[in-house]
Design a protein around this motif. Structure first.
Motif, PDB file in Angstrom:
ATOM      1  N   MET A   1     -39.040 -50.498 -82.856  1.00 33.87           N
ATOM      2  CA  MET A   1     -39.773 -49.339 -83.323  1.00 33.87           C
ATOM      3  C   MET A   1     -38.926 -48.617 -84.374  1.00 33.87           C
ATOM      4  O   MET A   1     -37.715 -48.555 -84.264  1.00 33.87           O
ATOM      5  CB  MET A   1     -40.069 -48.432 -82.139  1.00 33.87           C
TER       6      MET A   1
ATOM      7  N   ASP B   1     -53.759 -48.378 -88.494  1.00 38.39           N
ATOM      8  CA  ASP B   1     -52.413 -48.952 -88.348  1.00 38.39           C
ATOM      9  C   ASP B   1     -51.395 -48.152 -89.152  1.00 38.39           C
ATOM     10  O   ASP B   1     -50.292 -47.888 -88.684  1.00 38.39           O
ATOM     11  CB  ASP B   1     -52.385 -50.414 -88.806  1.00 38.39           C
TER      12      ASP B   1
ATOM     13  N   LEU C   1     -50.563 -44.888 -87.469  1.00 38.41           N
ATOM     14  CA  LEU C   1     -49.611 -45.095 -86.366  1.00 38.41           C
ATOM     15  C   LEU C   1     -48.191 -45.261 -86.884  1.00 38.41           C
ATOM     16  O   LEU C   1     -47.240 -44.724 -86.301  1.00 38.41           O
ATOM     17  CB  LEU C   1     -50.020 -46.307 -85.532  1.00 38.41           C
ATOM     18  N   ALA C   2     -48.028 -45.993 -87.986  1.00 38.46           N
ATOM     19  CA  ALA C   2     -46.694 -46.173 -88.577  1.00 38.46           C
ATOM     20  C   ALA C   2     -46.137 -44.834 -89.038  1.00 38.46           C
ATOM     21  O   ALA C   2     -44.957 -44.532 -88.826  1.00 38.46           O
ATOM     22  CB  ALA C   2     -46.753 -47.157 -89.737  1.00 38.46           C
TER      23      ALA C   2
ATOM     24  N   LYS D   1     -46.610 -42.065 -87.771  1.00 37.87           N
ATOM     25  CA  LYS D   1     -46.248 -41.281 -86.584  1.00 37.87           C
ATOM     26  C   LYS D   1     -45.197 -41.992 -85.724  1.00 37.87           C
ATOM     27  O   LYS D   1     -44.978 -41.605 -84.581  1.00 37.87           O
ATOM     28  CB  LYS D   1     -47.492 -41.005 -85.732  1.00 37.87           C
ATOM     29  N   ASP D   2     -44.573 -43.025 -86.265  1.00 42.63           N
ATOM     30  CA  ASP D   2     -43.561 -43.797 -85.531  1.00 42.63           C
ATOM     31  C   ASP D   2     -44.119 -44.432 -84.267  1.00 42.63           C
ATOM     32  O   ASP D   2     -43.407 -44.594 -83.281  1.00 42.63           O
ATOM     33  CB  ASP D   2     -42.347 -42.934 -85.177  1.00 42.63           C
ATOM     34  N   GLN D   3     -45.368 -44.838 -84.306  1.00 41.21           N
ATOM     35  CA  GLN D   3     -45.989 -45.464 -83.141  1.00 41.21           C
ATOM     36  C   GLN D   3     -46.385 -46.912 -83.404  1.00 41.21           C
ATOM     37  O   GLN D   3     -47.049 -47.527 -82.589  1.00 41.21           O
ATOM     38  CB  GLN D   3     -47.210 -44.651 -82.694  1.00 41.21           C
ATOM     39  N   ARG D   4     -46.005 -47.433 -84.563  1.00 37.73           N
ATOM     40  CA  ARG D   4     -46.266 -48.826 -84.903  1.00 37.73           C
ATOM     41  C   ARG D   4     -45.120 -49.334 -85.749  1.00 37.73           C
ATOM     42  O   ARG D   4     -44.700 -48.675 -86.707  1.00 37.73           O
ATOM     43  CB  ARG D   4     -47.569 -48.978 -85.684  1.00 37.73           C
ATOM     44  N   GLU D   5     -44.609 -50.494 -85.404  1.00 40.29           N
ATOM     45  CA  GLU D   5     -43.564 -51.115 -86.216  1.00 40.29           C
ATOM     46  C   GLU D   5     -44.182 -51.725 -87.462  1.00 40.29           C
ATOM     47  O   GLU D   5     -45.321 -52.181 -87.444  1.00 40.29           O
ATOM     48  CB  GLU D   5     -42.864 -52.214 -85.420  1.00 40.29           C
TER      49      GLU D   5
END
Length: 100
Positions: free
Chosen positions: A1, A34, A37-38, A40-44
Motif C-alpha cells: 500500500m 479506482d 481509492l488511490a 485516498k491511499d486505499q488502492r495500490e
C-alpha cells in the motif's frame, strides 16, 4: 500500500495542464473509482499506472512514484553502468586536467 499519496500535488499538476482526474484515470487505464481509492491511499498503483501518470503530467516516473507514495524500481543494470561510465569519464577528464 502507498505510504502517502500526495493528492494536492497531483491535482495541482492536473490543473496546470487543464486536465481532470478522469483524464488521469483514463490515461492509466483505471476507473474513476479506482483512481479515487488511490488518491485516498486505499488502492495500490502499479509502476505501469504511475508511468502513465508521469507521461501525462510531464514529470519523471521517479517523481510521479514518489508523489504516489511509492519507491520507484531500482535502475536497470544498463542504467547503472551508464551512470558509472559517465562518472568515470568526469574523473578521467579531471585527472587529465590536473596532470597538465
Amino acid at each position: 500500500m502507498a505510504l502517502f499519496f500526495d493528492a494536492a500535488w497531483y491535482d495541482d499538476r492536473l490543473a496546470e495542464r487543464g486536465l481532470t482526474r478522469a483524464v488521469l484515470a483514463a490515461a492509466a487505464g483505471l476507473t474513476a473509482a479506482d483512481l479515487a481509492l488511490a488518491f485516498k491511499d486505499q488502492r495500490e498503483l502499479s509502476m505501469r499506472e504511475v508511468a502513465a501518470f508521469a507521461e501525462l503530467l510531464g514529470v519523471s516516473p521517479a517523481e510521479a512514484a514518489a508523489r504516489a507514495g511509492m519507491r520507484p524500481p531500482p535502475p536497470s543494470d544498463s542504467q547503472r553502468i551508464a551512470a558509472l561510465e559517465a562518472r568515470v569519464a568526469v574523473l578521467e577528464a579531471e585527472l587529465a586536467r590536473l596532470k597538465r
